[in-house]
Design a protein around this motif. Structure first.
Motif, PDB file in Angstrom:
ATOM      1  N   ASN A   5       0.812  -1.211  -0.059  1.00 55.67           N
ATOM      2  CA  ASN A   5       0.195   0.062  -0.015  1.00 55.67           C
ATOM      3  C   ASN A   5       0.964   1.270   0.077  1.00 55.67           C
ATOM      4  OD1 ASN A   5      -2.318  -1.682   0.248  1.00 55.67           O
ATOM      5  ND2 ASN A   5      -2.717  -1.309   2.179  1.00 55.67           N
ATOM      6  N   ARG A   6       1.891   1.238   0.789  1.00 58.84           N
ATOM      7  CA  ARG A   6       2.719   2.491   0.768  1.00 58.84           C
ATOM      8  C   ARG A   6       3.577   2.623  -0.559  1.00 58.84           C
ATOM      9  NH1 ARG A   6       5.946   0.664   5.005  1.00 58.84           N
ATOM     10  NH2 ARG A   6       4.517   1.287   6.408  1.00 58.84           N
ATOM     11  N   ARG A   7       3.882   1.485  -1.201  1.00 60.06           N
ATOM     12  CA  ARG A   7       4.519   1.896  -2.467  1.00 60.06           C
ATOM     13  C   ARG A   7       3.498   2.356  -3.487  1.00 60.06           C
ATOM     14  NH1 ARG A   7       7.663  -4.256  -3.368  1.00 60.06           N
ATOM     15  NH2 ARG A   7       9.450  -3.756  -2.135  1.00 60.06           N
ATOM     16  N   GLU A   8       2.383   1.668  -3.475  1.00 57.01           N
ATOM     17  CA  GLU A   8       1.274   2.158  -4.488  1.00 57.01           C
ATOM     18  C   GLU A   8       0.910   3.847  -4.031  1.00 57.01           C
ATOM     19  OE1 GLU A   8       0.360   0.909  -7.347  1.00 57.01           O
ATOM     20  OE2 GLU A   8       2.179  -0.553  -6.824  1.00 57.01           O
ATOM     21  N   ALA A   9       0.975   4.006  -2.762  1.00 58.24           N
ATOM     22  CA  ALA A   9       0.549   5.352  -2.515  1.00 58.24           C
ATOM     23  C   ALA A   9       1.796   6.276  -3.093  1.00 58.24           C
ATOM     24  CB  ALA A   9       0.295   5.624  -0.842  1.00 58.24           C
ATOM     25  N   GLY A  10       2.937   5.989  -2.703  1.00 57.81           N
ATOM     26  CA  GLY A  10       4.072   6.551  -3.380  1.00 57.81           C
ATOM     27  C   GLY A  10       4.220   6.628  -4.772  1.00 57.81           C
ATOM     28  N   ARG A  11       3.868   5.829  -5.342  1.00 58.38           N
ATOM     29  CA  ARG A  11       3.747   5.682  -6.948  1.00 58.38           C
ATOM     30  C   ARG A  11       2.685   6.721  -7.332  1.00 58.38           C
ATOM     31  NH1 ARG A  11       4.296   1.413 -10.831  1.00 58.38           N
ATOM     32  NH2 ARG A  11       4.117  -0.146  -9.370  1.00 58.38           N
ATOM     33  N   ALA A  27       3.804   2.576 -14.871  1.00 56.15           N
ATOM     34  CA  ALA A  27       3.955   1.350 -15.518  1.00 56.15           C
ATOM     35  C   ALA A  27       5.291   0.819 -14.792  1.00 56.15           C
ATOM     36  CB  ALA A  27       4.443   1.668 -16.943  1.00 56.15           C
ATOM     37  N   ALA A  28       6.038   1.551 -13.984  1.00 57.31           N
ATOM     38  CA  ALA A  28       7.275   0.850 -13.274  1.00 57.31           C
ATOM     39  C   ALA A  28       7.013  -0.269 -12.729  1.00 57.31           C
ATOM     40  CB  ALA A  28       7.955   2.021 -12.399  1.00 57.31           C
ATOM     41  N   CYS A  29       8.005  -1.044 -12.930  1.00 61.78           N
ATOM     42  CA  CYS A  29       7.805  -2.738 -12.210  1.00 61.78           C
ATOM     43  C   CYS A  29       9.128  -3.073 -11.426  1.00 61.78           C
ATOM     44  CB  CYS A  29       7.076  -3.669 -12.876  1.00 61.78           C
ATOM     45  SG  CYS A  29       7.918  -3.945 -14.230  1.00 61.78           S
ATOM     46  N   GLU A  30      10.173  -2.364 -11.715  1.00 65.48           N
ATOM     47  CA  GLU A  30      11.433  -2.697 -11.428  1.00 65.48           C
ATOM     48  C   GLU A  30      11.591  -2.607  -9.765  1.00 65.48           C
ATOM     49  OE1 GLU A  30      14.347  -3.633 -13.139  1.00 65.48           O
ATOM     50  OE2 GLU A  30      13.038  -3.964 -14.786  1.00 65.48           O
ATOM     51  N   PRO A  31      12.390  -3.492  -9.035  1.00 62.66           N
ATOM     52  CA  PRO A  31      12.304  -3.471  -7.670  1.00 62.66           C
ATOM     53  C   PRO A  31      12.867  -2.269  -7.084  1.00 62.66           C
ATOM     54  CG  PRO A  31      13.206  -5.580  -8.431  1.00 62.66           C
ATOM     55  CD  PRO A  31      12.989  -4.803  -9.696  1.00 62.66           C
ATOM     56  N   LEU A  32      13.829  -1.799  -7.719  1.00 65.04           N
ATOM     57  CA  LEU A  32      14.593  -0.543  -6.996  1.00 65.04           C
ATOM     58  C   LEU A  32      13.550   0.716  -7.174  1.00 65.04           C
ATOM     59  CD1 LEU A  32      16.924   1.458  -6.166  1.00 65.04           C
ATOM     60  CD2 LEU A  32      17.202   1.866  -8.672  1.00 65.04           C
ATOM     61  N   GLN A  33      12.750   0.690  -8.449  1.00 66.32           N
ATOM     62  CA  GLN A  33      11.636   1.629  -8.565  1.00 66.32           C
ATOM     63  C   GLN A  33      10.785   1.606  -7.578  1.00 66.32           C
ATOM     64  OE1 GLN A  33      10.674   0.815 -12.459  1.00 66.32           O
ATOM     65  NE2 GLN A  33      12.223   2.081 -13.410  1.00 66.32           N
ATOM     66  N   LEU A  34      10.463   0.519  -7.099  1.00 67.29           N
ATOM     67  CA  LEU A  34       9.237   0.203  -6.011  1.00 67.29           C
ATOM     68  C   LEU A  34       9.781   0.508  -4.995  1.00 67.29           C
ATOM     69  CD1 LEU A  34       8.053  -3.405  -7.521  1.00 67.29           C
ATOM     70  CD2 LEU A  34       6.948  -1.087  -7.674  1.00 67.29           C
ATOM     71  N   GLU A  35      10.990   0.148  -4.461  1.00 65.73           N
ATOM     72  CA  GLU A  35      11.562   0.634  -3.054  1.00 65.73           C
ATOM     73  C   GLU A  35      11.604   2.384  -3.176  1.00 65.73           C
ATOM     74  OE1 GLU A  35      15.496  -1.298  -2.392  1.00 65.73           O
ATOM     75  OE2 GLU A  35      14.419  -3.148  -3.065  1.00 65.73           O
ATOM     76  N   GLU A  38       8.111   3.387  -2.319  1.00 65.19           N
ATOM     77  CA  GLU A  38       7.735   3.191  -0.613  1.00 65.19           C
ATOM     78  C   GLU A  38       8.531   4.164   0.079  1.00 65.19           C
ATOM     79  OE1 GLU A  38       7.911  -0.394   2.609  1.00 65.19           O
ATOM     80  OE2 GLU A  38       8.720  -0.644   0.571  1.00 65.19           O
ATOM     81  N   ALA A  39       9.885   4.417  -0.183  1.00 64.32           N
ATOM     82  CA  ALA A  39      10.521   5.529   0.379  1.00 64.32           C
ATOM     83  C   ALA A  39      10.065   6.872   0.276  1.00 64.32           C
ATOM     84  CB  ALA A  39      12.051   5.446   0.054  1.00 64.32           C
ATOM     85  N   TYR A  40       9.541   7.061  -0.866  1.00 66.79           N
ATOM     86  CA  TYR A  40       8.937   8.572  -0.958  1.00 66.79           C
ATOM     87  C   TYR A  40       7.825   8.516  -0.157  1.00 66.79           C
ATOM     88  CZ  TYR A  40       7.327  12.490  -3.472  1.00 66.79           C
ATOM     89  OH  TYR A  40       7.154  13.926  -3.907  1.00 66.79           O
ATOM     90  N   GLN A  41       6.943   7.667  -0.007  1.00 73.55           N
ATOM     91  CA  GLN A  41       5.921   7.717   0.573  1.00 73.55           C
ATOM     92  C   GLN A  41       6.205   7.941   2.238  1.00 73.55           C
ATOM     93  OE1 GLN A  41       2.742   8.261  -0.260  1.00 73.55           O
ATOM     94  NE2 GLN A  41       1.822   7.913   1.950  1.00 73.55           N
ATOM     95  N   MET A  42       7.195   6.887   2.596  1.00 71.93           N
ATOM     96  CA  MET A  42       7.516   7.421   4.191  1.00 71.93           C
ATOM     97  C   MET A  42       8.081   8.757   4.210  1.00 71.93           C
ATOM     98  SD  MET A  42       9.169   3.591   4.192  1.00 71.93           S
ATOM     99  CE  MET A  42       9.770   3.646   5.964  1.00 71.93           C
ATOM    100  N   ALA A  43       8.766   9.227   3.520  1.00 79.01           N
ATOM    101  CA  ALA A  43       9.631  10.682   3.772  1.00 79.01           C
ATOM    102  C   ALA A  43       8.370  11.700   3.692  1.00 79.01           C
ATOM    103  CB  ALA A  43      10.371  10.777   2.586  1.00 79.01           C
ATOM    104  N   VAL A  44       7.360  11.211   2.768  1.00 83.41           N
ATOM    105  CA  VAL A  44       6.301  12.412   2.989  1.00 83.41           C
ATOM    106  C   VAL A  44       5.479  12.439   3.971  1.00 83.41           C
ATOM    107  CG1 VAL A  44       4.102  13.047   1.555  1.00 83.41           C
ATOM    108  CG2 VAL A  44       6.303  12.680   0.264  1.00 83.41           C
ATOM    109  N   GLU A  45       5.072  10.996   4.517  1.00 82.53           N
ATOM    110  CA  GLU A  45       4.351  11.005   6.056  1.00 82.53           C
ATOM    111  C   GLU A  45       5.080  11.316   6.993  1.00 82.53           C
ATOM    112  OE1 GLU A  45       3.589   6.686   6.004  1.00 82.53           O
ATOM    113  OE2 GLU A  45       2.094   6.888   4.457  1.00 82.53           O
TER     114      GLU A  45
END
Length: 88
Positions: A5-11, A27-35, A38-45
Motif C-alpha cells: 500500500n505504501r508503494r502504491e501510495a508513493g507511486r 508502468a514501473a515495475c523494477e524492484p529499485l523503482q518500487l523501493e 515506498e521510500a518517497y511515501q515514508m518521507a512524505v508521511e
C-alpha cells in the motif's frame, strides 16, 4: 500502512508530483523503482507529521530535501535503465 500500500501510495503521489513522467511511473515495475516509491511515501508521511508540530522548521526543511532527493532518484531510475544496475 502495509508495504504494498505504501508503494502504491508513493507511486501515485510521485505521478502527481512529476506529471511529465506519469505514464512511466505508473508502468514501473523494477524492484529499485518500487523501493523508491515506498521510500518517497515514508518521507512524505514523516514530513507531513513534522509540519503539524510547532518549532520544527529545520526538520521540515530537511524532510523536504529528502523528498526532493528521492524524486531525483526516481527520475534517474526511470530514465536510465543502467541506474538500477549501478545501485544494486
Amino acid at each position: 500502512m502495509a508495504r504494498s500500500n505504501r508503494r502504491e501510495a508513493g507511486r501515485r503521489r510521485l505521478a502527481m508530483r512529476l506529471p511529465q513522467m506519469r505514464k512511466l511511473i505508473m508502468a514501473a515495475c523494477e524492484p529499485l523503482q518500487l523501493e523508491l516509491f515506498e521510500a518517497y511515501q515514508m518521507a512524505v508521511e514523516a514530513r507531513d507529521t513534522l509540519r503539524g508540530q510547532p518549532f520544527n522548521s529545520k526538520l521540515v526543511r530537511e524532510s523536504d530535501e529528502t523528498c526532493f532527493e528521492i524524486e531525483q532518484h526516481v527520475i534517474r531510475a526511470i530514465q536510465e535503465p543502467s541506474f538500477a544496475q549501478r545501485t544494486r
